[in-house]
Design a protein around this motif. Structure first.
Motif, PDB file in Angstrom:
ATOM      1  N   CYS A   1       0.831  -1.215   0.000  1.00  0.00           N
ATOM      2  CA  CYS A   1       0.000   0.000   0.000  1.00  0.00           C
ATOM      3  C   CYS A   1       0.857   1.253   0.000  1.00  0.00           C
ATOM      4  O   CYS A   1       0.411   2.312  -0.395  1.00  0.00           O
TER       5      CYS A   1
ATOM      6  N   CYS B   1       1.016   2.312   4.934  1.00  0.00           N
ATOM      7  CA  CYS B   1       0.879   1.828   6.316  1.00  0.00           C
ATOM      8  C   CYS B   1       2.203   2.069   7.061  1.00  0.00           C
ATOM      9  O   CYS B   1       3.220   2.402   6.448  1.00  0.00           O
TER      10      CYS B   1
ATOM     11  N   CYS C   1       5.043  -0.114   5.657  1.00  0.00           N
ATOM     12  CA  CYS C   1       5.576   0.405   4.388  1.00  0.00           C
ATOM     13  C   CYS C   1       6.386   1.683   4.624  1.00  0.00           C
ATOM     14  O   CYS C   1       7.471   1.849   4.056  1.00  0.00           O
TER      15      CYS C   1
ATOM     16  N   CYS D   1       3.974  -5.355   4.182  1.00  0.00           N
ATOM     17  CA  CYS D   1       2.848  -4.403   4.193  1.00  0.00           C
ATOM     18  C   CYS D   1       1.635  -4.998   4.912  1.00  0.00           C
ATOM     19  O   CYS D   1       1.250  -6.146   4.688  1.00  0.00           O
TER      20      CYS D   1
HETATM   21 ZN    ZN Z   1       1.559  -1.049   3.482  1.00  0.00          ZN
END
Ligand code: ZN
Ligand code: ZN
Length: 368
Positions: free
Chosen positions: A90, A93, A96, A104
């Motif tokens: 993504c 988050c 990440c 992730c």
């Molecule tokens: Zn993520």
């Protein structure tokens, strides 16, 4: 639309059939698939051994041409040649943002349950049964709908076959060496298991400048592939009572890095005992995923060894896959030698058989 796909309606039952594929929604891309890599993870899924359960369409590494895009897609347009990667991180988050895209937080809710990034599916059988998308990709089909986050552009000069395998085997193997172990040049390294991931780890060791690079397997056919890709030594441990001792005897200074692409209890122990004091054993394979593995804890501490896990080569796909494509173009990753056979989609069962028997290094499905 209708498209042809490798379908697992129930565990153990593989069919090649026409399926319904809905158009891409917001943030999604329709890809005309040209090539899909054949990987053990697909076979494990067919057998019901991974978290993703049928009914689903197989395939998680692939490459093709963008045919249509949903609203809001900005990283590709129709006509672009692209890799479909199975890690649609993504990129927002906490994990990440910390640089660990391979972990992730969205993947557990979606990708590992064979759903697209929004938690739904676009696939169904012709008789109306909803089908999931293996690893948010479902690339063993003539067409695939994937999230924009799964898309990485392919530069000129890279074939669809090479691009297809970069997304999984190559990223996992090379990434384990470069990203996870952060291997340095001039020291001995051993790669245990010479399938697609192990051979990619071997290429990663060559890229990192490890010397010598030792390939370990139980099949001579796989060691031949390893030698053709640059392994300095091949060791068949099928008849060895003490494989760690045999491995250690191959160098004077000891093995600094071991990469275990199998991940069984015995190969994890072999990796750990084969490396010299201060050395690093990196576990990449998943065979013992559901087992408790005993390790010699005293030796681990007294010999200051490092035991690392590496999931998907610790990659950040949209950063690292273009780097790997660039290394291939620059002649630093000879991936053409990794792909030893092409199959039509209908021959997928044969491709699985050949993979298990060690007859191929990496096979790809030619989808167009
Ligand atoms: Zn993520
Ligand atoms: Zn794979």
């Amino acid at each position: 639309m209708r498209t042809k796909a490798a379908v697992v309606r129930e565990t153990g039952r593989l069919t090649i059939e026409e399926v319904d594929l809905a158009p891409p929604k917001q943030g999604e891309v329709l890809v005309r698939m040209h090539s899909a890599g054949v990987c053990h993870s697909d076979l494990h899924t067919l057998r019901g051994e991974l978290r993703a359960q049928p009914p689903l369409v197989l395939g998680h590494e692939g490459a093709g041409v963008v045919e249509a895009v949903g609203s809001g897609v900005s990283n590709c347009e129709p006509g672009d040649r692209v890799v479909v990667n199975w890690l649609p991180a993504c990129e927002s988050c906490q994990t990440c943002l910390g640089g660990r895209h391979n972990l992730c937080e969205r993947l557990a809710r979606t990708t590992f349950r064979a759903l697209l990034a929004d938690g739904t599916t676009r696939l169904a059988t012709a008789d109306g049964m909803p089908l999931k998308h293996f690893l948010s990709a479902a690339t063993m089909a003539e067409h695939a709908v994937v999230a924009e986050a799964s898309i990485v552009p392919i530069p000129d000069g890279v074939s669809f076959d090479v691009a297809a395998v970069i997304g999984c085997a190559v990223a996992t193997g090379v990434g384990a060496v470069i990203n996870t172990a952060k291997a340095v040049p001039g020291v001995p390294a051993a790669v245990i298991g010479c399938g697609g991931v192990g051979l990619s780890a071997l290429l990663g060791c060559k890229l990192a400048g490890c010397n010598p690079v030792i390939a370990v397997d139980v099949l001579d056919s796989k060691l031949d592939f390893a030698r053709s890709l640059g392994a300095d030594v091949g060791l068949n441990i099928s008849g060895e009572d003490k494989p760690a001792r045999a491995l250690r005897a191959l160098t004077d200074v000891g093995i600094e890095y071991a990469f275990d692409s199998v991940g069984s209890a015995s190969t994890i122990l072999l990796s750990l005992s084969a490396v010299r004091p201060g050395g690093t054993a990196t576990i990449v394979g998943l065979h013992a995923a559901k087992e408790l593995v005993g390790i010699p804890a005293g030796a681990l501490v007294l010999q200051n060894k490092r035991l690392l896990g590496s999931f998907a080569g610790s990659i950040r796909p949209r950063l690292d896959l273009p780097k790997l494509l660039g290394l291939y173009l620059g002649g630093r990753l000879p991936l053409d030698g990794l792909i030893t056979k092409r199959y039509p989609l209908e021959a997928l069962p044969q491709a699985f058989e050949d993979m298990e028997a060690g007859h191929i290094a990496r096979g790809v499905l030619a989808l167009t």
